[in-house]
Design an enzyme around this catalytic site. Structure first.
Site, PDB file in Angstrom:
ATOM      1  N   HIS A 171       6.873   7.334  -7.369  1.00 39.36           N
ATOM      2  CA  HIS A 171       5.630   8.075  -7.129  1.00 39.36           C
ATOM      3  C   HIS A 171       5.715   8.813  -5.799  1.00 39.36           C
ATOM      4  O   HIS A 171       6.569   8.515  -4.966  1.00 39.36           O
ATOM      5  CB  HIS A 171       4.419   7.138  -7.152  1.00 39.36           C
ATOM      6  CG  HIS A 171       4.392   6.120  -6.048  1.00 39.36           C
ATOM      7  ND1 HIS A 171       5.357   5.148  -5.908  1.00 39.36           N
ATOM      8  CD2 HIS A 171       3.523   5.935  -5.017  1.00 39.36           C
ATOM      9  CE1 HIS A 171       5.067   4.397  -4.850  1.00 39.36           C
ATOM     10  NE2 HIS A 171       3.966   4.853  -4.295  1.00 39.36           N
ATOM     11  N   HIS A 217       4.287   8.964  -2.842  1.00 39.17           N
ATOM     12  CA  HIS A 217       3.778   8.534  -1.546  1.00 39.17           C
ATOM     13  C   HIS A 217       4.943   8.658  -0.571  1.00 39.17           C
ATOM     14  O   HIS A 217       6.064   8.222  -0.877  1.00 39.17           O
ATOM     15  CB  HIS A 217       3.276   7.085  -1.600  1.00 39.17           C
ATOM     16  CG  HIS A 217       1.839   6.973  -2.021  1.00 39.17           C
ATOM     17  ND1 HIS A 217       1.326   5.860  -2.633  1.00 39.17           N
ATOM     18  CD2 HIS A 217       0.809   7.851  -1.900  1.00 39.17           C
ATOM     19  CE1 HIS A 217       0.032   6.059  -2.871  1.00 39.17           C
ATOM     20  NE2 HIS A 217      -0.297   7.246  -2.442  1.00 39.17           N
ATOM     21  N   ASP A 271       6.184   7.225   1.901  1.00 38.92           N
ATOM     22  CA  ASP A 271       7.062   6.108   2.263  1.00 38.92           C
ATOM     23  C   ASP A 271       8.092   5.792   1.190  1.00 38.92           C
ATOM     24  O   ASP A 271       9.044   5.063   1.447  1.00 38.92           O
ATOM     25  CB  ASP A 271       6.229   4.867   2.597  1.00 38.92           C
ATOM     26  CG  ASP A 271       5.215   4.531   1.521  1.00 38.92           C
ATOM     27  OD1 ASP A 271       4.431   5.426   1.137  1.00 38.92           O
ATOM     28  OD2 ASP A 271       5.205   3.392   1.034  1.00 38.92           O
TER      29      ASP A 271
END
Lengths: 304, 304
Positions: free
Chosen positions: B63, B65, B67
């Site tokens: 996904h 994000h 990080d």
């Protein structure tokens, strides 16, 4: 005297090695952080070296090569998760800002604080309460900049005996004079110059970013306490330095000598050199007051 | 039997700690690398764990994000500097690709190799010579996916005695049968099923990414040898797991038990827990065959 430290977060050039991570250097002063470049992994180094994510902070980016910039994403995201509220100032080539905005959106990085974008240009790019930052054009394969952190001069030492002799009563009037304001005593005006010694110069730290040595930079870094200069190559690889628009250790040392700096720190070493010893020797032959940066090195910049 | 290893490059959740870096897990198999997520610092881990920058490689992003993604920039840049020539396949939510292209331009990251972008969708997203990768929708705060690495079944053991009894001459005919092709001997057709034992199943490795536990994932990961499941929170913080769409150690263990997996590895621990011990205990109470990942952990996936 305010404590002034330089902390080397990453000292490699474009690729990390087992002992050196990507370029990033922090100046710490009275809880303020001035971060120069922000290579991948900078946020981890913030944790490791206790730099703190909620301090007053300015980021200075020298140029838009990924290895000097990539760490910003993680650092900003983690600052957001730490509920940072202080505005973060970023000085950089302006193309960075559109990219950062798009990236925040695509990678769902939500911030809890404002970011103040300052497009870099020659001259003063940031004015703090008692320091300023100037920028000058460097000479690299793309648009690239060098930075200079300068404490503002402090007022001279207050001469108590002289103030007594002049009949200025101790108390508020003395404080005003110490702060550089004139005072009236019995209708007579006294100026700070009458009771203060010569202004005490501030300390200065120069940071080259990626660059060839140039006349402009020799002048820009003239007389600084600490000059952090890239030393990607040994003089044996001077042809590569020329071709890729970097500097050799000898070139960094020659510039430091000519600029009359107090101390030189070499950094941004190519991964081809397993140790920086040879580069350091080479530089010290020209400018003895040279050290080689390593990840985690902390240097104190003493009072002038 | 081909060696199959899982190497944990980063085992923190969104923020790194002194001992855990950002999420990234590598599968290494016959010199091939399947990298699952690519948190900041992944390239440094490649150097440290000797993964190699020029191997056949597929990156699976769960996904968008930051990080889980930021490490791609440095990894791609360093692969370019290493003169990588093999095509790199990246499976990810499609928004990644436009962003990567823009980033390569703004940050002057030049590549020496092609990147093959595969937008993630339910089902098979990659077919290798003798393995495949499937994806299934996860349940997180944004569009998120889980991945399943599966070796293809190998043909059964060749029954030499049976082949001799059937009068099939040793040599090319045997090789053909072993490779799954029928042969003709004196006008009589023999099929592989007559001389081969049952097909030998391949090994499988599941990776949850960030997600709540779901029925779909229980089914998706059914019977895998190794399930790597996020365990951001302890069950004491179950409310936070629910709110932020993550899983607790207990939830990961319950899913592993219900899915009948062989082994569970917990990872993606919140920085609030200094040690993973309590989370591991909690999970083992439900599913004993559980280990807690740590940075640098290498797990061997033995033959079935």
């Amino acid at each position: 005297m305010t404590k002034l430290e330089v902390i080397f977060l990453g000292t490699s050039s474009a690729a990390p090695t087992k002992t050196r991570s990507l370029p990033s250097v922090a100046i710490r002063r009275e809880g303020q952080v001035i971060l120069m470049d922000c290579g991948e992994g900078a946020q981890g180094r913030f944790v490791k070296f206790g730099l703190g994510l909620n301090r007053e902070m300015i980021v200075l980016i020298t140029h838009l090569h990924g290895d000097h910039v990539n760490g910003l994403l993680g650092l900003l995201q983690t600052m957001g998760m730490s509920q940072r509220i202080r505005t973060l100032t970023i000085v950089a080539p302006p193309e960075l800002f559109g990219w950062l905005k798009m990236t925040m959106k695509v990678l769902h990085i939500g911030l809890t604080f404002d970011v103040s974008f300052v497009p870099v240009r020659s001259g003063v790019v940031y004015r703090g309460k008692d320091f300023r930052v100037r920028a000058a054009r460097a000479n690299h394969s793309i648009d690239s900049w060098s930075y200079l952190f300068e404490e503002l001069p402090r007022p001279g030492v207050f001469d108590r005996a002289k103030a007594v002799t002049l009949g200025i009563p101790e108390g508020k009037k003395w404080s005003s004079l110490q702060r550089g304001r004139s005072v009236l005593v019995g209708g007579v005006k006294f100026s700070p110059g009458q009771v203060l010694g010569p202004a005490r110069p501030g300390r200065s730290i120069g940071y080259s970013g990626d660059t060839r040595p140039t006349r402009r930079l020799t002048k820009f870094f003239s007389g600084v306490e600490l000059l952090i200069f890239e030393s990607t190559f040994s003089s044996k690889d001077a042809d590569k330095a020329l071709e890729r628009k970097h500097s050799t250790a000898s070139e960094a040392a020659s510039l430091a000598k000519e600029a009359g700096v107090k101390r030189l720190v070499l950094t941004h070493f190519s991964a081809r050199y397993r140790r920086a010893d040879a580069l350091l020797r080479e530089a010290r032959g020209i400018f003895p007051e040279t050290v080689a940066a390593s990840d985690g090195l902390v240097l104190d910049v003493p009072a002038v």
